[in-house]
Design a protein around this motif. Structure first.
Motif, short mmCIF file in Angstrom:
data_model
loop_
_atom_site.label_atom_id
_atom_site.label_comp_id
_atom_site.label_asym_id
_atom_site.label_seq_id
_atom_site.Cartn_x
_atom_site.Cartn_y
_atom_site.Cartn_z
N HIS A 137 -1.65 1.46 5.03
CA HIS A 137 -2.49 2.57 5.49
C HIS A 137 -3.98 2.23 5.39
N LYS A 138 -4.29 1.04 4.88
CA LYS A 138 -5.69 0.70 4.59
C LYS A 138 -6.20 -0.38 5.54
N GLN A 139 -5.97 -0.16 6.84
CA GLN A 139 -6.35 -1.16 7.83
C GLN A 139 -7.57 -0.74 8.64
N GLY A 140 -8.29 0.31 8.19
CA GLY A 140 -9.54 0.67 8.82
C GLY A 140 -9.63 2.06 9.40
N ALA A 141 -8.50 2.73 9.58
CA ALA A 141 -8.53 4.07 10.16
C ALA A 141 -8.83 5.13 9.10
N ASP A 142 -9.33 6.29 9.55
CA ASP A 142 -9.43 7.44 8.66
C ASP A 142 -8.02 7.83 8.22
N VAL A 143 -7.91 8.32 6.98
CA VAL A 143 -6.60 8.66 6.43
C VAL A 143 -6.61 10.06 5.86
N ILE A 144 -5.56 10.82 6.16
CA ILE A 144 -5.29 12.10 5.50
C ILE A 144 -4.20 11.84 4.47
N PHE A 145 -4.47 12.13 3.22
CA PHE A 145 -3.47 11.90 2.16
C PHE A 145 -2.63 13.15 1.96
N GLN A 146 -1.33 12.98 2.11
CA GLN A 146 -0.43 14.13 1.95
C GLN A 146 0.19 14.16 0.56
N ILE A 147 0.19 15.35 -0.02
CA ILE A 147 0.82 15.57 -1.33
C ILE A 147 2.09 16.39 -1.09
N GLY A 148 3.23 15.80 -1.36
CA GLY A 148 4.50 16.51 -1.22
C GLY A 148 5.01 16.99 -2.56
N THR A 149 6.23 17.48 -2.56
CA THR A 149 6.80 18.05 -3.79
C THR A 149 7.10 16.99 -4.84
#
Length: 538
Positions: free
Chosen positions: A191-203
């Motif tokens: 996920h760390k290849q240059g794009a903006d990232v939204i981090f999801q928190i699940g259960t």
């Protein structure tokens, strides 16, 4: 012994075939205890099971017509494939759809469309289409975020998707100035290849959990500080394909890498609960959201499938009373995808997107909260006409999952749940995923997103508007069938969309919170690269 081998050598090839068939017949009749068909019809009964095993392929490639298959028919997949390859995605001789069927979408074009001035941002770059709203601006978060693309990659975890698929999508998002949602499986190196990232928190709080499996604010803050590409946090309450259903990651699938990313032990099944432990009610959810926003400075939103509306009404009331709450809400339709779900959940639990979104939007409109929230739609919205309908209903952003998978080579084999995905997209099998050329598939993702935005913009201009956020519930009709003919979305769902504050595309370019590493100076170059003949790649 020599004589025995001589006898074997004297048997012709067809004799060996007869012997093999006789052995199979004896086994079927005398030793088979499970299958009635092969017991009653030895040998030939196996043909039935063979045909059943290749039934999906027969229907997909031979039997089904262009508009029959689900979840995406051949025409829809063909448009995504052609757009991703930057090929001709047009069709000839007119539509082959039944335009009189119920729920058919009609977009009401204007007599005089929107004319793009020579100095307009879209004259330089016809693919530039950011969100008209800024996440976290109303709630005064320390790091507000305006997504530079109205179409982005929805939540798909590393583990559900292969490493090479995740990396391809992330690099493609970078090229397309889109964001990439991690899914609940945690932030992986892919996920760390240059794009903006939204981090999801699940259960399961994967990646931000303590030794007991509970949420750790300390780990989340550290993660955000170490990864500046994280632009927002999404708290997943449920997803469309299986709301209220947890999951199990079998011990056999937990590699050392997955163990480190998710912060889970090796050698044990990992349970993803059906509900959160960090909060138990709506008040607790709001407190959780505010605590994360305060600790990280990032916009915080929630994702959910929609069913009962009582708690959503309560959430709206709390937001009015406290002036706090989520910065964005992702509405996931019941037709959304998943790596694995029981058919009873995937087929019947939670509302389809149009019903879910209209129900939810009316609640927040009633409480005058729509300007505070960035609404994200997901659930088979990754085609321009459906995207236009979503914006007309009140969506501000579209997230796509299966459409993004198709853009990097998914063939809709529907084998996501058994680790045998033939295209290598939804499997951890090293051999199967080795066929994914990351750089090539990244370019495909880029082309799919840009061609989607370009076509959605063209639809918008045909309706007389500059940005899709200006589309209203009066701009799209649905066919109701029978004698009702067609009705506007406003008439179908009994509400009018609240006008979205919008000045101009230039105003969006000048926004200090614009993400995606978008540089207006390279816009013309980007357009020229996209349109070069050698970039029509196949």
């Amino acid at each position: 012994m020599t004589e025995f081998f001589d006898i074997l050598k004297s048997i012709p090839w067809w004799g060996w075939v007869l012997i093999a068939l006789a052995v199979i017949a004896i086994r079927d009749v005398f030793f088979n205890k499970k299958h009635i068909i092969t017991h009653n019809f030895p040998v030939v009964g196996h043909i039935r099971y063979m045909l059943e095993s290749i039934g999906p392929e027969l229907r997909q490639y031979i039997v089904a017509n262009n508009r029959e298959e689900l979840p995406f028919n051949r025409i829809e997949r063909g448009w995504i494939y052609a757009s991703a390859k930057n090929q001709n995605n047009y069709e000839g001789f007119g539509t082959d759809q039944n335009i009189y069927e119920a729920n058919y979408i009609f977009i009401n074009n204007a007599m005089m469309g929107f004319r793009i001035p020579p100095d307009h941002p879209n004259a330089k770059n016809p693919y530039f289409l950011p969100s008209a709203k800024v996440m976290g601006l109303y709630n005064k978060r320390r790091k507000p975020y305006r997504p530079a693309s109205i179409i982005n990659v929805s939540a798909m975890s590393f583990g559900s998707l292969s490493a090479r698929a995740i990396e391809s999508l992330n690099k493609g998002c970078k090229l397309a100035h889109a964001y990439h949602n991690t899914g609940e499986g945690g932030l992986s190196p892919y996920h760390k290849q240059g794009a903006d990232v939204i981090f999801q928190i699940g259960t399961g709080y994967f990646g931000v959990r303590d030794e007991a499996g509970n949420f750790s604010m300390e780990k989340l803050v550290k993660l955000v500080e170490e990864n500046p590409q994280l632009k927002a946090i999404e708290v997943k309450l449920s997803q469309g394909a299986k709301p209220g259903k947890g999951g199990v990651l079998p011990a056999s699938k937990i590699t050392k890498e997955i163990s480190e990313i998710r912060h889970v032990p090796m050698g044990k099944d990992v349970i993803s609960p059906a509900t959160h432990t960090a909060f138990t009610d709506v008040e607790g959810l709001v407190e959780f959201v505010e605590a994360i926003a305060e600790a990280t400075g990032l916009p915080v939103g929630i994702k959910a499938a929609i069913g009962k509306l009582h708690d959503w009404e309560k959430l709206a009331q709390i937001m009015v009373k406290t002036n706090k709450g989520p910065d964005f809400i992702q509405v996931d339709g019941g037709e959304g995808g998943t790596g694995a779900a029981p058919p009873s959940f995937a087929d019947h639990v939670s509302l389809p997107w149009v019903y879910a979104f209209s129900d939810l939007y009316k609640i927040f409109k009633k409480h005058h909260l729509t300007e505070r929230i960035v609404f994200i739609g997901s659930g088979k919205l990754g085609l321009p006409a459906k995207g236009a309908m979503a914006f007309a209903m009140g969506a501000d952003i579209i997230n796509v999952a299966r459409e993004a998978m198709l853009s990097i080579g998914c063939i809709q084999a529907k084998a996501c749940h058994n680790n045998t995905c033939p295209s290598g997209v939804a499997t951890q099998n090293k051999w199967l995923q080795a066929g994914i050329n990351i750089e090539d598939k990244a370019v495909r993702t880029n082309f799919y997103f840009k061609n989607f935005r370009k076509e959605l913009l063209e639809i918008t201009h045909a309706c007389g508007y500059e940005h899709p956020c200006q589309l209203t519930t009066e701009d799209v009709d649905l066919s109701l069938g029978d004698k009702n003919l067609t009705q506007t979305l406003a008439a179908c769902f009994s509400y009018n969309k609240v006008e979205v504050p919008f000045k101009s595309m230039q105003d969006l370019i000048d926004c200090p919170h614009l993400g995606g590493c978008y540089d207006p100076k390279t816009a013309k170059t980007e357009k020229e690269i996209q349109q070069k003949p050698e970039k029509v790649r196949y």
